[in-house]
Design a protein around this motif. Structure first.
Motif, short mmCIF file in Angstrom:
data_model
loop_
_atom_site.label_atom_id
_atom_site.label_comp_id
_atom_site.label_asym_id
_atom_site.label_seq_id
_atom_site.Cartn_x
_atom_site.Cartn_y
_atom_site.Cartn_z
N ASP A 142 -38.24 84.54 -55.87
CA ASP A 142 -38.82 83.85 -54.70
C ASP A 142 -38.48 82.37 -54.65
N GLU A 143 -38.16 81.76 -55.81
CA GLU A 143 -37.79 80.34 -55.84
C GLU A 143 -36.30 80.11 -55.65
N GLY A 144 -35.52 81.18 -55.48
CA GLY A 144 -34.09 81.03 -55.27
C GLY A 144 -33.26 81.03 -56.55
N ASN A 145 -33.86 81.37 -57.69
CA ASN A 145 -33.13 81.44 -58.96
C ASN A 145 -32.45 82.80 -59.10
N ILE A 146 -31.23 82.80 -59.63
CA ILE A 146 -30.53 84.06 -59.89
C ILE A 146 -31.23 84.75 -61.06
#
Length: 160
Positions: A142-146
């Motif tokens: 949800d935070e955009g981390n892979i």
């Protein structure tokens, strides 16, 4: 004259031995591996299908053990090494495993493609050989981390 005789003798020996060595290898069989691989997780799994599974040469499912990986070209090229371990299905079990090396290129983030080769194996896969192509996409939290990849590896394998 001696040289011609030696070359002729070597050719006859090669023709005599070659059929014996190639006759023991299974013909190449199509295989596809599909998986979502979450980085750092211990419960990653794969599913396999194709004529290799249908013919009993490859297990239909199992676990993935994460190995080392290398990155180059500013992170655009990734070389992961992983071990695939069969589930207890039919004639297969955890003693049957094989090692993958993939050559991945991130060409249009978050998509990637590349190639793979099977380096060797244990149990039923002691004499395994295989190669093919890989395609996938990175997955994000949800935070955009892979956090993972959704990948398909298709190709062929055989045992000798």
């Amino acid at each position: 004259m001696l040289r011609r005789y030696t070359i002729g003798l070597a050719g006859v020996l090669l023709l005599t031995v070659l059929p014996m060595t190639t006759a023991t290898a299974t013909p190449p069989a199509d295989v596809t591996f599909d998986f979502e691989f979450f980085f750092g997780a211990e419960d990653n799994t794969f599913e396999a299908w194709g004529s290799a599974v249908d013919d009993g040469l490859m297990c239909p499912s199992g676990a993935i053990q994460e190995g080392p990986f290398r990155q180059s070209h500013f992170g655009k090229n990734v070389t992961p090494f992983d071990t695939f371990i069969c589930d207890e299905v039919g004639a297969f079990g955890p003693e049957d495993s094989f090692d993958f090396k993939a050559q991945i290129h991130i060409h249009d983030f978050p998509y990637f493609s590349g190639s793979w080769v099977i380096l060797g194996g244990t149990g039923a896969f002691e004499d395994i050989h295989g190669t093919g192509s890989a395609d996938g996409i990175f997955l994000f939290d949800d935070e955009g981390n892979i956090v993972a990849v959704d990948e398909t590896r298709s190709g062929s394998m055989h045992l000798n």
